[in-house]
Design an enzyme around this catalytic site. Structure first.
Site, PDB file in Angstrom:
ATOM      1  CB  ALA A  62      -0.891   0.002   1.229  1.00  0.00           C
ATOM      2  CE1 TYR A 114       6.471   6.012  -3.757  1.00  0.00           C
ATOM      3  CE2 TYR A 114       8.454   6.106  -5.099  1.00  0.00           C
ATOM      4  CZ  TYR A 114       7.373   5.396  -4.611  1.00  0.00           C
ATOM      5  OH  TYR A 114       7.200   4.083  -4.977  1.00  0.00           O
TER       6      TYR A 114
HETATM    7  N1  LIG Z   1       4.518   0.325 -10.150  1.00  0.00           N
HETATM    8  C1  LIG Z   1       5.777   0.662 -10.057  1.00  0.00           C
HETATM    9  O1  LIG Z   1       6.404   0.965 -11.054  1.00  0.00           O
HETATM   10  C2  LIG Z   1       6.498   0.674  -8.728  1.00  0.00           C
HETATM   11  C3  LIG Z   1       7.870   0.894  -8.727  1.00  0.00           C
HETATM   12  C4  LIG Z   1       8.535   0.909  -7.509  1.00  0.00           C
HETATM   13  C5  LIG Z   1       7.847   0.688  -6.338  1.00  0.00           C
HETATM   14  N2  LIG Z   1       6.507   0.490  -6.379  1.00  0.00           N
HETATM   15  C6  LIG Z   1       5.815   0.264  -5.104  1.00  0.00           C
HETATM   16  O2  LIG Z   1       5.039  -0.913  -5.233  1.00  0.00           O
HETATM   17  C7  LIG Z   1       3.858  -0.799  -4.456  1.00  0.00           C
HETATM   18  C8  LIG Z   1       2.640  -1.078  -5.329  1.00  0.00           C
HETATM   19  O3  LIG Z   1       2.599  -0.143  -6.390  1.00  0.00           O
HETATM   20  P1  LIG Z   1       1.500  -0.217  -7.521  1.00  0.00           P
HETATM   21  O4  LIG Z   1       2.150   0.218  -8.773  1.00  0.00           O
HETATM   22  O5  LIG Z   1       0.824  -1.521  -7.475  1.00  0.00           O
HETATM   23  O6  LIG Z   1       0.551   0.966  -7.069  1.00  0.00           O
HETATM   24  P2  LIG Z   1      -1.024   0.995  -6.846  1.00  0.00           P
HETATM   25  O7  LIG Z   1      -1.378   2.416  -6.625  1.00  0.00           O
HETATM   26  O8  LIG Z   1      -1.715   0.253  -7.910  1.00  0.00           O
HETATM   27  O9  LIG Z   1      -1.170   0.192  -5.483  1.00  0.00           O
HETATM   28  C9  LIG Z   1      -1.060   0.784  -4.215  1.00  0.00           C
HETATM   29  C10 LIG Z   1      -2.355   0.491  -3.484  1.00  0.00           C
HETATM   30  O10 LIG Z   1      -2.263   1.056  -2.175  1.00  0.00           O
HETATM   31  C11 LIG Z   1      -3.564   1.513  -1.828  1.00  0.00           C
HETATM   32  N3  LIG Z   1      -3.437   2.513  -0.777  1.00  0.00           N
HETATM   33  C12 LIG Z   1      -2.887   3.753  -0.854  1.00  0.00           C
HETATM   34  N4  LIG Z   1      -2.990   4.381   0.316  1.00  0.00           N
HETATM   35  C13 LIG Z   1      -3.608   3.519   1.169  1.00  0.00           C
HETATM   36  C14 LIG Z   1      -4.017   3.591   2.519  1.00  0.00           C
HETATM   37  N5  LIG Z   1      -3.796   4.696   3.236  1.00  0.00           N
HETATM   38  N6  LIG Z   1      -4.635   2.531   3.051  1.00  0.00           N
HETATM   39  C15 LIG Z   1      -4.878   1.416   2.333  1.00  0.00           C
HETATM   40  N7  LIG Z   1      -4.522   1.280   1.040  1.00  0.00           N
HETATM   41  C16 LIG Z   1      -3.894   2.330   0.473  1.00  0.00           C
HETATM   42  C17 LIG Z   1      -4.126   2.079  -3.121  1.00  0.00           C
HETATM   43  O11 LIG Z   1      -5.526   2.126  -3.136  1.00  0.00           O
HETATM   44  C18 LIG Z   1      -3.587   1.105  -4.145  1.00  0.00           C
HETATM   45  O12 LIG Z   1      -4.509   0.090  -4.450  1.00  0.00           O
HETATM   46  C19 LIG Z   1       3.888   0.605  -3.862  1.00  0.00           C
HETATM   47  O13 LIG Z   1       4.403   0.504  -2.571  1.00  0.00           O
HETATM   48  C20 LIG Z   1       4.832   1.361  -4.753  1.00  0.00           C
HETATM   49  O14 LIG Z   1       5.459   2.414  -4.056  1.00  0.00           O
HETATM   50  C21 LIG Z   1       5.814   0.485  -7.549  1.00  0.00           C
END
Ligand SMILES: NC(=O)c1ccc[n+]([C@@H]2O[C@H](COP(=O)([O-])OP(=O)(O)OC[C@H]3O[C@@H](n4cnc5c(N)ncnc54)[C@H](O)[C@@H]3O)[C@@H](O)[C@H]2O)c1
Length: 345
Positions: free
Chosen positions: A79, A145
């Site tokens: 999350a 971030y």
């Molecule tokens: N997608 C990428 O390229 C990438 C790269 C590096 C790191 N990440 C990390 O991977 C993880 C997942 O990323 P993603 O791309 O699937 O993003 P995403 O936004 O699809 O998933 C994150 C989820 O967290 C939920 N969320 C946010 N705040 C919240 C809260 N306060 N309580 C409960 N839920 C909450 C959102 O609703 C969302 O569904 C994250 O931690 C992100 O920082 C992603």
């Protein structure tokens, strides 16, 4: 991993979290719990075989009560507010959704017998050091971030040293694929490009498009985060996960456009437009994945053109999505990208 162990995935309705829940259930894990506040994720992403609860992890007491009830042995924390470029304009909510929400999960989890935390961090912790980044480099984030992710990593290590739970930290970068939130105008360059074209609009490139990134198809991430939870020899380790082949944003734009217009005849109104670089955007960012290759058996199985093909096929079925702008940017100045202030897309 003992498949009867209780697992919690935070961000379970999000892009990577939902693929992870699917993967865990496919592997036969019996008790997979998921939480998400649906701020960035979708109900349609939720695996019906998981035990899902809608919960905003910023709500400290509700989160504590939830963890007290579930008592997860393994937590995959995904999350987040992952809008890296926007975080300079939403520093408070970024920190609340990332660092604070993480501690609100971690602290009661430790008290309830947490055995292992698998924290999804990010390549942003390397800041603007010279790529390719490797895990021995210090964390030196250049944006809010990245600061939150570096703080989450550090808190994990400190609390693990004292309270003796195991942990693994994953640092993915630019993951894309089916299930991604196409309506987010602040992040996921691949999704934004695709959704603009689906909406019959041009997309915008910040800067001259020569900045370089490496892109990971989702299927090249999920198996390795699961492996990180299973292998005993990876306790306390940090892994970069992602392909080492880098592309300029202009090259990415060409690949996406080619998928929509294979004959190369891009209508003039859909040609990309260029805007000033976003403040603090790191020019070149990609990692080595040598450690993940050696220990987790990581390898890239889907190259960018093939991954984009799969994602465009999925996105076309889903149809054009309206971009969802956030009205409460905490700081709006001349530095705020016009794409957001003027809702250009
Ligand atoms: N997608 C990428 O390229 C990438 C790269 C590096 C790191 N990440 C990390 O991977 C993880 C997942 O990323 P993603 O791309 O699937 O993003 P995403 O936004 O699809 O998933 C994150 C989820 O967290 C939920 N969320 C946010 N705040 C919240 C809260 N306060 N309580 C409960 N839920 C909450 C959102 O609703 C969302 O569904 C994250 O931690 C992100 O920082 C992603």
């Amino acid at each position: 991993m003992d498949k009867s162990k209780r697992i919690l995935v935070t961000g379970a309705a999000g892009f990577m979290g939902s693929h992870l829940v699917d993967g865990l259930i496919e592997q036969g894990c019996l008790e997979v719990y998921g939480v998400d506040d649906l701020s960035g994720g979708y109900e349609s992403n939720i695996n019906p075989k998981s035990k899902f609860t809608q919960l905003d992890l910023r709500e400290k007491n509700k989160t504590r009560d939830y963890i007290n009830e579930v008592k997860p042995k393994i937590v995959f924390h995904l999350a987040a507010d992952a809008t890296e470029g926007r975080s300079q304009f939403t520093p408070i909510s970024c920190t609340e959704r990332n660092y604070f929400a993480y501690l609100y999960v971690l602290v009661p989890a430790i008290k309830n017998g947490l055995e292992k935390m698998i924290l999804t961090s990010s390549m942003s912790v390397y800041g603007s050091q010279t790529p390719p980044f490797d895990e021995t480099m210090p964390t030196a984030p250049d944006d809010i971030y990245g600061v939150s992710k570096a703080a989450m990593e550090k808190a994990t290590k400190i609390l693990s040293d004292v309270h003796k739970f195991k942990y693994v930290i994953m640092r993915p970068h630019n993951v894309y694929g089916p299930g991604q939130n196409l309506s987010d105008p602040y992040r996921n360059v691949v999704g934004i490009f695709i959704n603009c074209l689906l909406n019959n609009k041009n997309f915008y490139i910040y800067g001259d498009g020569a900045q370089k990134r490496a892109f990971s198809y989702i299927d090249d991430f999920t198996p390795y985060i699961i492996k990180a939870a299973i292998l005993p020899e990876v306790e306390g380790e940090i892994f970069n996960i992602g392909p080492t082949k880098e592309y300029t944003i202009n090259e990415l734009a060409d690949i996406v456009l080619k998928e929509f217009f294979p004959d190369g005849n891009v209508p003039s109104h859909l040609a990309p437009k260029y805007l000033p670089m976003r403040p603090l955007e790191v020019l070149n960012a990609w990692c080595t994945a040598d450690k993940a290759k050696k220990i987790l058996g990581y390898q890239t199985s889907v190259d960018l053109a093939e991954g984009i093909k799969k994602m465009v096929a999925w996105a076309k079925k889903l149809g054009p999505q309206k971009f969802r702008y956030l009205d409460d940017l905490e700081i709006v100045t001349d530095e705020t990208p016009s794409t957001w202030v003027e809702k250009l897309m």
